[in-house]
Scaffold this motif. Structure first.
Motif, short mmCIF file in Angstrom:
data_model
loop_
_atom_site.label_atom_id
_atom_site.label_comp_id
_atom_site.label_asym_id
_atom_site.label_seq_id
_atom_site.Cartn_x
_atom_site.Cartn_y
_atom_site.Cartn_z
N ARG A 77 0.68 -1.53 0.21
CA ARG A 77 0.17 0.21 -0.09
C ARG A 77 0.64 1.62 -0.12
O ARG A 77 0.54 2.46 -0.61
CB ARG A 77 -0.45 0.18 1.52
CG ARG A 77 -1.80 0.94 1.20
CD ARG A 77 -3.33 1.03 2.14
NE ARG A 77 -2.64 0.96 3.41
CZ ARG A 77 -2.72 0.06 4.28
NH1 ARG A 77 -2.85 -1.74 4.05
NH2 ARG A 77 -1.89 -0.26 5.62
N LEU A 78 1.56 1.42 0.84
CA LEU A 78 3.12 2.64 0.88
C LEU A 78 3.43 2.82 -0.06
O LEU A 78 3.57 3.14 -1.12
CB LEU A 78 3.95 2.26 2.04
CG LEU A 78 3.30 2.27 3.23
CD1 LEU A 78 4.47 2.33 4.46
CD2 LEU A 78 2.76 3.52 3.85
N TYR A 79 3.99 1.50 -1.15
CA TYR A 79 3.89 1.64 -2.81
C TYR A 79 3.57 2.12 -3.47
O TYR A 79 3.94 2.84 -4.40
CB TYR A 79 5.12 0.04 -2.99
CG TYR A 79 5.59 -0.04 -4.13
CD1 TYR A 79 7.07 0.66 -4.64
CD2 TYR A 79 4.34 0.55 -5.68
CE1 TYR A 79 7.49 0.58 -5.88
CE2 TYR A 79 5.44 0.04 -6.42
CZ TYR A 79 6.89 0.20 -6.75
OH TYR A 79 7.71 0.27 -8.67
N ALA A 80 2.36 1.65 -3.30
CA ALA A 80 0.91 2.59 -3.70
C ALA A 80 1.09 3.55 -4.18
O ALA A 80 0.99 4.76 -4.98
CB ALA A 80 -0.18 1.91 -3.86
N GLN A 81 1.39 4.22 -2.85
CA GLN A 81 0.79 5.84 -2.53
C GLN A 81 1.97 6.22 -3.21
O GLN A 81 1.93 8.12 -3.38
CB GLN A 81 1.11 5.85 -1.12
CG GLN A 81 -0.79 5.41 0.17
CD GLN A 81 -0.77 5.33 1.31
OE1 GLN A 81 0.62 6.03 1.70
NE2 GLN A 81 -1.57 5.05 0.99
N ARG A 82 3.25 5.60 -3.50
CA ARG A 82 4.21 6.60 -3.12
C ARG A 82 4.45 6.92 -5.15
O ARG A 82 4.91 8.17 -5.57
CB ARG A 82 5.95 6.20 -2.80
CG ARG A 82 5.97 6.34 -1.76
CD ARG A 82 7.87 5.91 -1.07
NE ARG A 82 8.16 4.12 -1.44
CZ ARG A 82 7.54 3.54 -1.13
NH1 ARG A 82 7.40 3.26 0.32
NH2 ARG A 82 7.84 2.30 -1.19
N ARG A 83 3.74 5.53 -5.83
CA ARG A 83 4.18 5.86 -6.99
C ARG A 83 2.55 6.76 -7.68
O ARG A 83 2.72 7.66 -8.56
CB ARG A 83 3.94 4.34 -7.68
CG ARG A 83 5.16 3.55 -7.53
CD ARG A 83 6.55 3.89 -7.67
NE ARG A 83 6.52 4.47 -9.30
CZ ARG A 83 7.80 5.10 -9.51
NH1 ARG A 83 8.21 5.07 -8.82
NH2 ARG A 83 7.53 5.49 -10.95
#
Length: 204
Positions: A77-83
């Motif tokens: 989820r954090l990776y998707a938010q950063r992207r």
């Protein structure tokens, strides 16, 4: 009688015809016995096969497994938010995708929008209204004056934006004005995706 005996002896002494070997014919039809086609992957070792057989279907420590699964979901989820914050099209919502949407975001982020001050102005007006003095009228008058300025500035922004979009893309995507307004209301530091242009750096 002797001739018959000798005749039988000659037949028995003659070499018998070689018998057919069905296994040999099967080998000739299907290739050499014992040779199998390649699987396209290395054959696992005996230790790996035994480890796979003895691996339990249910983990022994279910609590630790749940913790690991929850941590993996959080990292995804954090990776998707950063992207998404960086503007990666693969992680953006449908309303934010496309070249026109990216151009609109850059157009809004490049200017100072009076709509950004709408929330602080509303808070100040509420404070003045709670003060039991003559400042209530002054506060409300200032609030309405600033509200009119926000409306005029937003109209100018949308008009100029649609003209720029039409010049660049030929057509204006439906909902572009509302999309620009909703982005302009948010403070610059809280906008998603993150601004990628500086103030005054108009997109070309």
């Amino acid at each position: 009688m002797l001739g018959r005996v000798f005749g039988r002896n000659k037949k028995t002494e003659a070499d018998p015809e070689p018998a057919e070997n069905p296994a040999a014919e099967a080998d000739d039809a299907h290739g050499r016995r014992g040779v199998t086609e390649s699987k396209g992957r290395p054959t696992p070792s005996r230790r790996q096969q035994e480890a796979a057989r003895h691996q339990p279907l249910v983990p022994k420590d279910r609590k630790a497994a749940k913790v690991n699964e929850r941590q993996a979901r959080r990292e995804d989820r954090l990776y998707a938010q950063r992207r998404m914050a960086s503007g990666d099209e693969r992680y953006l919502p449908q309303r934010d995708r496309g070249a026109q949407r990216a151009f609109i975001r850059d157009w809004v982020d490049a200017r100072f929008c009076m709509a950004e001050m709408l929330m602080p102005i509303a808070i100040l007006a509420l404070v003045f209204m709670l003060i039991p003095t003559g400042l209530q009228e002054i506060g409300m008058a200032a609030f309405y004056a600033l509200l009119v300025m926000v409306v005029l500035d937003s109209l100018l922004m949308v008009t100029g934006l649609k003209r720029a979009v039409r010049n660049k893309f030929g057509t204006v995507q439906s909902g572009s004005g509302f999309y620009a307004l909703t982005r302009s209301i948010n403070w610059r530091s809280t906008r998603m995706p993150r601004p990628r242009v500086r103030r005054g750096q108009r997109p070309s």
